[in-house]
Design an enzyme around this catalytic site. Structure first.
Site, PDB file in Angstrom:
ATOM      1  N   SER A   1       0.827  -1.217   0.000  1.00 41.20           N
ATOM      2  CA  SER A   1       0.000   0.000   0.000  1.00 41.20           C
ATOM      3  C   SER A   1       0.859   1.265   0.000  1.00 41.20           C
ATOM      4  CB  SER A   1      -0.980   0.001   1.180  1.00 41.20           C
ATOM      5  OG  SER A   1      -0.308   0.142   2.405  1.00 41.20           O
ATOM      6  N   ASN A   2       2.035   1.216   0.613  1.00 40.12           N
ATOM      7  CA  ASN A   2       2.932   2.385   0.551  1.00 40.12           C
ATOM      8  C   ASN A   2       3.461   2.576  -0.864  1.00 40.12           C
ATOM      9  OD1 ASN A   2       3.452   3.832   3.207  1.00 40.12           O
ATOM     10  ND2 ASN A   2       3.553   1.699   3.863  1.00 40.12           N
TER      11      ASN A   2
ATOM     12  N   ARG B   1      22.530 -15.142   2.662  1.00 49.49           N
ATOM     13  CA  ARG B   1      22.058 -13.766   2.497  1.00 49.49           C
ATOM     14  C   ARG B   1      22.820 -13.041   1.379  1.00 49.49           C
ATOM     15  NH1 ARG B   1      19.304 -11.141   5.834  1.00 49.49           N
ATOM     16  NH2 ARG B   1      20.000 -12.159   7.729  1.00 49.49           N
TER      17      ARG B   1
ATOM     18  N   ARG C   1      12.922  -8.140   4.461  1.00 44.99           N
ATOM     19  CA  ARG C   1      14.171  -8.912   4.533  1.00 44.99           C
ATOM     20  C   ARG C   1      15.267  -7.990   5.042  1.00 44.99           C
ATOM     21  NH1 ARG C   1      13.503 -13.976   4.844  1.00 44.99           N
ATOM     22  NH2 ARG C   1      15.696 -14.324   4.322  1.00 44.99           N
TER      23      ARG C   1
ATOM     24  N   LEU D   1      18.814  -6.585   4.914  1.00 43.70           N
ATOM     25  CA  LEU D   1      19.783  -6.444   3.832  1.00 43.70           C
ATOM     26  C   LEU D   1      21.177  -6.288   4.433  1.00 43.70           C
ATOM     27  CD1 LEU D   1      17.499  -4.063   1.802  1.00 43.70           C
ATOM     28  CD2 LEU D   1      18.187  -6.364   1.069  1.00 43.70           C
TER      29      LEU D   1
ATOM     30  N   ASN E   1      13.690   3.861   3.715  1.00 39.83           N
ATOM     31  CA  ASN E   1      12.819   2.846   4.307  1.00 39.83           C
ATOM     32  C   ASN E   1      11.736   3.553   5.117  1.00 39.83           C
ATOM     33  OD1 ASN E   1      11.977   0.210   5.231  1.00 39.83           O
ATOM     34  ND2 ASN E   1      12.975   0.628   7.187  1.00 39.83           N
TER      35      ASN E   1
ATOM     36  N   HIS F   1       9.338   2.738   8.556  1.00 41.85           N
ATOM     37  CA  HIS F   1       9.152   1.814   9.667  1.00 41.85           C
ATOM     38  C   HIS F   1       8.002   2.334  10.536  1.00 41.85           C
ATOM     39  CE1 HIS F   1      10.234  -1.274  12.515  1.00 41.85           C
ATOM     40  NE2 HIS F   1      10.180  -0.371  13.481  1.00 41.85           N
TER      41      HIS F   1
ATOM     42  N   LEU G   1      19.674  -2.360  11.560  1.00 42.36           N
ATOM     43  CA  LEU G   1      18.245  -2.559  11.235  1.00 42.36           C
ATOM     44  C   LEU G   1      17.367  -1.406  11.745  1.00 42.36           C
ATOM     45  CD1 LEU G   1      15.989  -4.548  10.183  1.00 42.36           C
ATOM     46  CD2 LEU G   1      15.832  -5.339  12.547  1.00 42.36           C
ATOM     47  N   ASP G   2      16.490  -0.903  10.865  1.00 42.47           N
ATOM     48  CA  ASP G   2      15.545   0.161  11.217  1.00 42.47           C
ATOM     49  C   ASP G   2      16.254   1.321  11.914  1.00 42.47           C
ATOM     50  OD1 ASP G   2      13.400  -1.275  10.123  1.00 42.47           O
ATOM     51  OD2 ASP G   2      13.093  -2.378  11.977  1.00 42.47           O
TER      52      ASP G   2
END
Ligand code: GAR
Length: 208
Positions: free
Chosen positions: A13-14, A65, A91, A93, A107, A109, A144-145
């Site tokens: 949806s984004n 990975r 996933r 990265l 990104n 979040h 991450l994030d």
């Protein structure tokens, strides 16, 4: 004309919000490809129907990975992107991938980072008794994030809110802030200064 590649894992949806704003508001940009790591990612059908190139790089086909990251990078680079947008791409990265797209990898979040990186953000925010939650658009770094924050939305927690209701209200703000952040990027309105991002026009970087 800036070239945008969007990575999704599911609903998308984004991605859809970005595709629509880009086309309807005449950005100096085009979404040239939507790639997914899951063959059945629902968003792929929407992208294909809009005439956007789609491809799947199935993470299950790779034991390591690094192999997946390399195949994904090859699929992305085929479209020569100025910007790579992670839109519900679930996933992790690796550092080599992140370095390859440094400064052109965004990104979103669903939390007010640096609070609640990882999964189940709304559940964790409710359990912690947070009175406000939100979403964050940020440049991606190997952690991450994490990474320089472009734009955040703030959503009040209401009495009786559960995970689902909160997620829906936050998602509605994601559909506003992610297209805006991408627009700022393609219009060269963002300036990275170490860990901070400045909007050159002085526009508010928070949606309340
Ligand atoms: C969105 O809420 C997004 O913030 C989140 O996944 C959802 C994807 O929805 N992303 C993450 O949790 C990344 N860590 P969408 O596929 O409908 O855009």
């Amino acid at each position: 004309m800036k070239r945008i590649v969007i990575l999704i894992s599911g609903r998308g949806s984004n991605m859809q919000a970005i595709v629509e704003r880009c086309a309807d508001d005449g950005w100096p940009a085009a979404v040239v490809a939507v790639l997914a790591n899951r063959p059945h990612a629902a968003g792929l059908a929407y992208a294909a129907q809009r005439g956007i190139a789609t491809a799947v790089v199935d993470h299950k086909a790779y034991a390591e990975r690094e192999g997946f990251d390399a195949a994904l990078a090859a699929a992305i680079d085929r479209h020569v992107p100025d910007l790579v947008v992670l839109a519900g791409f679930m996933r992790i990265l690796g550092p080599a991938f992140v370095r390859r797209y440094a400064g052109r990898l965004l990104n979103i979040h669903p939390s007010l980072l640096p609070a609640f990186p990882g999964l189940h953000t709304h559940r964790r925010a409710l359990a912690a008794g947070c009175k406000a939650v939100g979403a964050t658009v940020h440049f991606v770094t190997p952690e991450l994030d994490h990474g320089p924050i472009v734009l955040q939305s703030v959503v009040p927690v209401r009495p009786g809110d559960d995970e689902e209701r909160l997620a829906a209200r936050v998602l509605a703000t994601e559909h506003i802030i992610y297209p805006l952040a991408v627009r700022w990027f393609v219009e060269d309105r963002l300036e990275l200064d170490g860990d901070r991002v400045r909007q050159r026009d002085g526009a508010s970087q928070v949606l309340m």
